[in-house]
Design a protein around this motif. Structure first.
Motif, mmCIF file in Angstrom:
data_model
loop_
_atom_site.group_PDB
_atom_site.id
_atom_site.type_symbol
_atom_site.label_atom_id
_atom_site.label_comp_id
_atom_site.label_asym_id
_atom_site.label_seq_id
_atom_site.Cartn_x
_atom_site.Cartn_y
_atom_site.Cartn_z
ATOM 1 N N ALA A 66 0.840 -1.212 0.000
ATOM 2 C CA ALA A 66 0.000 0.000 0.000
ATOM 3 C C ALA A 66 0.870 1.256 0.000
ATOM 4 O O ALA A 66 0.580 2.226 -0.701
ATOM 5 N N VAL A 67 1.957 1.212 0.771
ATOM 6 C CA VAL A 67 2.858 2.371 0.824
ATOM 7 C C VAL A 67 3.534 2.575 -0.535
ATOM 8 O O VAL A 67 3.644 3.704 -1.026
ATOM 9 N N GLU A 68 3.935 1.469 -1.170
ATOM 10 C CA GLU A 68 4.521 1.583 -2.523
ATOM 11 C C GLU A 68 3.539 2.243 -3.481
ATOM 12 O O GLU A 68 3.906 3.117 -4.262
ATOM 13 N N SER B 170 -4.378 -3.315 -1.594
ATOM 14 C CA SER B 170 -3.383 -2.284 -1.333
ATOM 15 C C SER B 170 -3.551 -1.046 -2.209
ATOM 16 O O SER B 170 -3.267 0.065 -1.770
ATOM 17 N N THR B 171 -4.007 -1.223 -3.445
ATOM 18 C CA THR B 171 -4.210 -0.052 -4.312
ATOM 19 C C THR B 171 -5.374 0.789 -3.798
ATOM 20 O O THR B 171 -5.281 2.021 -3.733
ATOM 21 N N ASP B 172 -6.472 0.110 -3.421
ATOM 22 C CA ASP B 172 -7.591 0.844 -2.818
ATOM 23 C C ASP B 172 -7.126 1.563 -1.553
ATOM 24 O O ASP B 172 -7.525 2.691 -1.290
ATOM 25 N N LYS C 115 9.385 3.759 8.911
ATOM 26 C CA LYS C 115 9.809 4.996 8.264
ATOM 27 C C LYS C 115 8.567 5.778 7.798
ATOM 28 O O LYS C 115 8.474 6.991 7.991
ATOM 29 N N PHE C 116 7.616 5.059 7.218
ATOM 30 C CA PHE C 116 6.375 5.687 6.760
ATOM 31 C C PHE C 116 5.626 6.317 7.942
ATOM 32 O O PHE C 116 5.134 7.445 7.842
ATOM 33 N N VAL D 189 -7.222 5.516 -0.403
ATOM 34 C CA VAL D 189 -7.748 5.999 0.884
ATOM 35 C C VAL D 189 -6.695 6.856 1.595
ATOM 36 O O VAL D 189 -7.002 7.932 2.109
ATOM 37 N N LEU D 190 -5.457 6.391 1.597
ATOM 38 C CA LEU D 190 -4.388 7.155 2.258
ATOM 39 C C LEU D 190 -4.271 8.548 1.629
ATOM 40 O O LEU D 190 -4.019 9.531 2.313
#
Lengths: 426, 161
Positions: free
Chosen positions: A41-43, A139-141, A83-84, A145-146
């Motif tokens: 998700a972070v990627e 993760s893309t969804d 880190k995120f 959202v993020l």
């Protein structure tokens, strides 16, 4: 004439009304990702190129799947996520010491009735036990959202399981949900909001309700909702803080979070559990459910834990049966409390001692062997009896292994006998 | 699109598509090496670019891991055809650019190893023997997401337009 799901989306969409079948863009109240789905998700979030997350107070990140790190790859994933958390000043970060995400979020007061919660984990539906519309996403969804704090949804129809009858002493909520999944099938509730209602559910404590909601996904359900009541409030009142305290109070004061039984999108299925016996989901599908009494199966490993049945009530059930007994020779037993809070209670109550004396291994809170990625894997031709939620081929290790699912009561009795066994009615 | 069919049964879950022990990886290359390994060893090396996966009902059930459709994509599968799909998998596959074609009745009409053709524009699957099977046509925006290679590229393209 609306269901709980429709009422929640009426608010979250800002439209004031929502009907099953509507496609709505909804505001997200809480977004959860863990150490295993977070990195992807972070990627994706980084690829979108948004600099700051939409709201650093509404994102919850627990580490639970690979804890403590069991490989360099896991350690690197943890570093990436820490880190995120720092860069984005994420307020609700629970590092390796807190426990399984679906236990930690309710315990830490992040689940408020009437809210919309998404999690990068399919068992996010667990929070429906407290009246939140909670569902698993990829993760893309999650990256969307993020970035934006919103996600599109198709407002689901509802299948309401009206459960009546007093459960026998040797059964529990797990037997109820396995029985329901066995009846409707692995795709029997696909795209639907599952609701659990009726006298049996009203009598259940929050932990038992979470068992039902947790496994809604195993019949394809989008969420597993239970009308919030006094027990919901009592569970949450000392756990919520800040803005959520006011929201909970306001919610309880003017609560109408019930499905209207004449809603056109509501289908009702009556379930009588008064004669229900202990149930087992047999390999390799969760809907392959049989009464435990009909099975003749030797087992190599017993696992008590996970977001389904790793709570204090489950550990008490198991300890009651194991006390003064030893597990069978050549059998391995793992007990993994679902959270630090559960672990501490189990220590206080002397349950951990009972497990260790019986011959079990007790580990720190984590997902354990449930998804076959971290610890306690089974090898070819080995048989696991597990209180978790999935028995798919290869789920706990070798694709030639077999996983059976049961309640903590059945798991404890079976550990003593070395084969799937029915606990006595007390 | 033309290719060979790799046929599987009902309730193909995301643990079978990509086992949990490989979720520590995020890159397509490494994930795809383990795609379907519980059912077909070295699936990736056996598949030719453009081949299809054919499933029964409830394809992609279980875990929300997006690693599963990424692994399928990395094998060069051009589309997954099934009687029906599980909900989270449907979104995830579309988001990473793997077309999912829902065609009720398809598994009785197409055999493992058959060479088939898929006509996305007209919503048709054409079997080796010339049988035509309809699937639910995808709306234009979804075709655009798939042609962009997934939702993120689609959003980027839209930003640049």
């Amino acid at each position: 004439m609306s269901t709980i799901a429709e009422k929640i989306f009426a608010r979250a969409s800002g439209n004031g009304e929502a009907e099953a079948g509507d496609i709505v863009m909804a505001d997200i109240d809480i977004a959860m990702m863990h150490d295993l789905t977070g990195p992807l998700a972070v990627e994706s979030f980084n690829k979108i190129g948004t600099e700051k997350v939409w709201d650093s107070s509404k994102i919850v990140i627990p580490f639970d799947h690979q804890v403590p790190a069991d490989s360099l790859d896991s350690a690197n994933n943890h570093i990436l996520m820490r880190k995120f958390v720092k860069e984005q000043t994420i307020e609700n970060f629970y590092d390796v010491k807190e426990g399984v995400c679906h236990q930690v979020l309710p315990e830490k007061g992040h689940v408020i009735p009437g809210t919309v919660i998404v999690g990068a984990d399919s068992h996010t539906c667990t929070y429906g036990a407290l009246g939140a519309f909670a569902t698993g996403i990829g993760s893309t969804d999650m990256a969307m959202v993020l970035s934006t704090g919103q996600l599109w949804f198709k407002v689901p129809e509802t299948i309401r399981f009206n459960v009546e009858g007093k459960l026998k002493e040797n059964t529990s909520a797990k037997d109820v949900i396995l029985n329901i999944i066995g009846q409707v099938g692995a795709d029997g509730a696909t795209y639907k909001s599952c609701e659990f209602a009726g006298e049996t559910i009203s009598e259940m404590n929050i932990s038992d309700r979470m068992v039902l909601s947790n496994m809604a996904i195993e019949m394809g359900g989008k969420t597993g909702l239970i009308e919030p009541d006094g027990k919901t409030y009592d569970y949450l009142k000392d756990r919520v803080s800040g803005e959520n305290r006011n929201r909970l109070k306001a919610f309880i004061e003017k609560s109408n979070l019930k499905s209207d039984l004449d809603s056109p999108s509501l289908e009702i299925m009556d379930i009588d559990v008064s004669e229900l016996e202990p149930q087992i989901a047999c390999p390799h599908n969760v809907d392959n459910v049989k009464p435990a009494s009909e099975l003749d199966v030797e087992i190599d490993q017993v696992f008590i834990g996970s977001c389904t049945n790793g709570r204090i009530e489950d550990l008490r059930d198991a300890a009651r049966i194991l006390k003064g007994n030893k597990i069978a020779n050549e059998l391995r037993m793992l007990v993994i409390p679902a959270s630090k809070e559960t672990y501490l209670k189990a220590l206080d109550e002397g349950l951990i001692k009972i497990f260790v004396e019986a011959g079990a291994l007790v580990s720190a809170p984590c997902c354990g062997p449930c998804l076959g990625g971290h610890t306690g894997l089974i090898g070819p031709d080995e048989v696991s009896l597990s209180t978790s939620n999935r028995n798919f081929k290869g789920r706990q290790g070798s694709p030639e292994g077999k996983v059976y699912l049961s309640s903590a009561k059945v798991a404890a009795q079976s550990a003593i006998e070395g084969r799937i066994a029915v606990p006595k009615e007390e | 699109m033309k290719g060979k069919v790799w046929k599987f049964g009902n309730d193909i879950d995301t643990d079978i598509i990509l086992p949990g022990r490989y979720l520590i990886y995020t890159d397509e290359e490494r994930l795809s090496e383990h795609c379907m390994e519980g059912l077909v060893s070295d699936f990736k090396s056996k598949v030719n670019a453009g081949d299809f996966i054919l499933g029964g009902t409830n394809f992609g059930c279980g875990s929300s891991r997006e690693h599963a459709p990424i692994a399928i994509k990395g094998c060069g599968i051009s589309a997954v055809i099934a009687e029906s799909f599980a909900r989270i998998f449907y979104r995830n596959a579309t988001n990473v650019g793997v077309p999912l074609l829902e065609a009720p009745g398809v598994s009785a009409l197409i055999e493992d190893g058959e060479e088939i053709e898929v006509d996305m524009e007209n919503g048709l699957i054409i079997s080796e023997s010339g049988k035509e099977i309809e699937f639910k046509k995808l709306p234009p925006f979804m075709l655009e997401i798939l042609e962009s290679g997934g939702l993120i590229n689609y959003l980027k393209n839209q930003k640049n337009e």
